[in-house]
Design a protein around this motif. Structure first.
Motif, PDB file in Angstrom:
ATOM      1  N   ASN A  86       0.825  -1.202   0.000  1.00 53.97           N
ATOM      2  CA  ASN A  86       0.000   0.000   0.000  1.00 53.97           C
ATOM      3  C   ASN A  86       0.869   1.266   0.000  1.00 53.97           C
ATOM      4  OD1 ASN A  86      -2.448   1.560   0.381  1.00 53.97           O
ATOM      5  ND2 ASN A  86      -1.840   1.797   2.511  1.00 53.97           N
ATOM      6  N   VAL A  87       0.388   2.287  -0.711  1.00 55.12           N
ATOM      7  CA  VAL A  87       1.037   3.606  -0.664  1.00 55.12           C
ATOM      8  C   VAL A  87       0.163   4.498   0.216  1.00 55.12           C
ATOM      9  CG1 VAL A  87       1.847   5.588  -1.961  1.00 55.12           C
ATOM     10  CG2 VAL A  87       2.003   3.303  -2.981  1.00 55.12           C
ATOM     11  N   ARG A  88       0.661   4.811   1.411  1.00 53.31           N
ATOM     12  CA  ARG A  88      -0.089   5.640   2.354  1.00 53.31           C
ATOM     13  C   ARG A  88      -0.297   7.044   1.795  1.00 53.31           C
ATOM     14  NH1 ARG A  88       3.845   3.423   5.698  1.00 53.31           N
ATOM     15  NH2 ARG A  88       4.936   5.405   5.745  1.00 53.31           N
ATOM     16  N   ASP A  89      -1.411   7.638   2.120  1.00 51.48           N
ATOM     17  CA  ASP A  89      -1.778   9.019   1.785  1.00 51.48           C
ATOM     18  C   ASP A  89      -2.149   9.231   0.324  1.00 51.48           C
ATOM     19  OD1 ASP A  89      -1.427   9.815   4.446  1.00 51.48           O
ATOM     20  OD2 ASP A  89       0.710  10.142   4.101  1.00 51.48           O
ATOM     21  N   GLY A  90      -1.716   8.374  -0.571  1.00 55.37           N
ATOM     22  CA  GLY A  90      -2.174   8.391  -1.947  1.00 55.37           C
ATOM     23  C   GLY A  90      -1.863   9.640  -2.753  1.00 55.37           C
ATOM     24  N   MET A  91      -2.623   9.780  -3.843  1.00 57.55           N
ATOM     25  CA  MET A  91      -2.402  10.856  -4.805  1.00 57.55           C
ATOM     26  C   MET A  91      -2.644  12.239  -4.199  1.00 57.55           C
ATOM     27  SD  MET A  91      -1.220   9.589  -7.583  1.00 57.55           S
ATOM     28  CE  MET A  91      -1.393  10.992  -8.697  1.00 57.55           C
ATOM     29  N   SER A  92      -3.397  12.305  -3.118  1.00 60.50           N
ATOM     30  CA  SER A  92      -3.632  13.607  -2.488  1.00 60.50           C
ATOM     31  C   SER A  92      -2.331  14.235  -1.990  1.00 60.50           C
ATOM     32  CB  SER A  92      -4.633  13.487  -1.342  1.00 60.50           C
ATOM     33  OG  SER A  92      -4.106  12.676  -0.305  1.00 60.50           O
ATOM     34  N   MET A  93      -1.319  13.409  -1.740  1.00 64.55           N
ATOM     35  CA  MET A  93      -0.031  13.912  -1.253  1.00 64.55           C
ATOM     36  C   MET A  93       1.063  13.863  -2.315  1.00 64.55           C
ATOM     37  SD  MET A  93      -0.736  14.945   1.720  1.00 64.55           S
ATOM     38  CE  MET A  93       0.855  15.215   2.471  1.00 64.55           C
ATOM     39  N   TRP A  94       0.774  13.305  -3.489  1.00 59.82           N
ATOM     40  CA  TRP A  94       1.770  13.190  -4.547  1.00 59.82           C
ATOM     41  C   TRP A  94       2.129  14.567  -5.087  1.00 59.82           C
ATOM     42  CZ3 TRP A  94       5.151   9.880  -6.377  1.00 59.82           C
ATOM     43  CH2 TRP A  94       5.686  10.059  -7.657  1.00 59.82           C
ATOM     44  N   ARG A  95       3.404  14.896  -5.092  1.00 60.16           N
ATOM     45  CA  ARG A  95       3.861  16.200  -5.564  1.00 60.16           C
ATOM     46  C   ARG A  95       4.653  16.106  -6.864  1.00 60.16           C
ATOM     47  NH1 ARG A  95       0.080  17.475  -3.126  1.00 60.16           N
ATOM     48  NH2 ARG A  95       0.077  18.041  -0.963  1.00 60.16           N
ATOM     49  N   GLY A  96       4.845  14.881  -7.339  1.00 57.08           N
ATOM     50  CA  GLY A  96       5.595  14.680  -8.570  1.00 57.08           C
ATOM     51  C   GLY A  96       4.749  14.940  -9.807  1.00 57.08           C
ATOM     52  N   HIS A  97       5.330  14.655 -10.961  1.00 61.82           N
ATOM     53  CA  HIS A  97       4.654  14.836 -12.247  1.00 61.82           C
ATOM     54  C   HIS A  97       3.414  13.951 -12.336  1.00 61.82           C
ATOM     55  CE1 HIS A  97       4.103  15.514 -16.499  1.00 61.82           C
ATOM     56  NE2 HIS A  97       4.060  14.202 -16.669  1.00 61.82           N
ATOM     57  N   ARG A  98       2.378  14.475 -12.951  1.00 60.33           N
ATOM     58  CA  ARG A  98       1.143  13.717 -13.202  1.00 60.33           C
ATOM     59  C   ARG A  98       0.872  13.684 -14.701  1.00 60.33           C
ATOM     60  NH1 ARG A  98      -3.084  14.254  -8.552  1.00 60.33           N
ATOM     61  NH2 ARG A  98      -1.750  14.886  -6.836  1.00 60.33           N
ATOM     62  N   VAL A  99       0.483  12.514 -15.183  1.00 62.97           N
ATOM     63  CA  VAL A  99       0.042  12.357 -16.552  1.00 62.97           C
ATOM     64  C   VAL A  99      -1.460  12.630 -16.547  1.00 62.97           C
ATOM     65  CG1 VAL A  99      -0.200  10.751 -18.489  1.00 62.97           C
ATOM     66  CG2 VAL A  99       1.814  10.643 -17.003  1.00 62.97           C
ATOM     67  N   ILE A 100      -1.901  13.490 -17.445  1.00 62.19           N
ATOM     68  CA  ILE A 100      -3.322  13.854 -17.459  1.00 62.19           C
ATOM     69  C   ILE A 100      -3.946  13.412 -18.775  1.00 62.19           C
ATOM     70  CG2 ILE A 100      -4.955  15.799 -17.407  1.00 62.19           C
ATOM     71  CD1 ILE A 100      -2.880  17.228 -15.629  1.00 62.19           C
ATOM     72  N   GLY A 101      -5.151  12.802 -18.659  1.00 62.31           N
ATOM     73  CA  GLY A 101      -5.954  12.474 -19.824  1.00 62.31           C
ATOM     74  C   GLY A 101      -5.602  11.214 -20.578  1.00 62.31           C
TER      75      GLY A 101
END
Length: 103
Positions: A86-101
């Protein structure tokens, strides 16, 4: 009997930031619409309600928005014999690059 109280193997979002630089298996269990709004490059979208269909033999890291759905997914995957973390805290805490769409 008390399986709901068992902890699942987990890592922090900071640990994931280092791991994604390597070739890891990352599953995002959010809905397809959440996934399309922004996900980590290389992540595979397997919504929580389809997690039991996942087949894999390698260690897999599981992320969602806050860490709750991914924790449930890890429990289900581990019951199937998958080495899931499991990755605790999830995408709400992710500060890295995000791929969109994209899928």
């Amino acid at each position: 009997m008390f399986s709901i109280f068992k902890s699942v193997p987990s890592i922090s979002i900071e640990e994931l930031e280092h791991l994604v630089k390597k070739d890891i298996k990352l599953i995002d269990v959010r809905t397809p619409s959440e996934f399309k709004k922004g996900h980590i490059k290389g992540a595979k979208n397997v919504p929580l309600n389809y997690i039991e269909d996942y087949k894999g033999t390698e260690t897999v890291y599981v992320i969602c928005q806050s860490g709750m759905r991914s924790k449930r997914a890890v429990k289900a995957l581990r019951k199937q014999g998958v080495d899931a973390i499991n990755v605790r805290d999830g995408m709400s805490m992710w500060r890295g690059h995000r791929v969109i769409g994209k899928k």
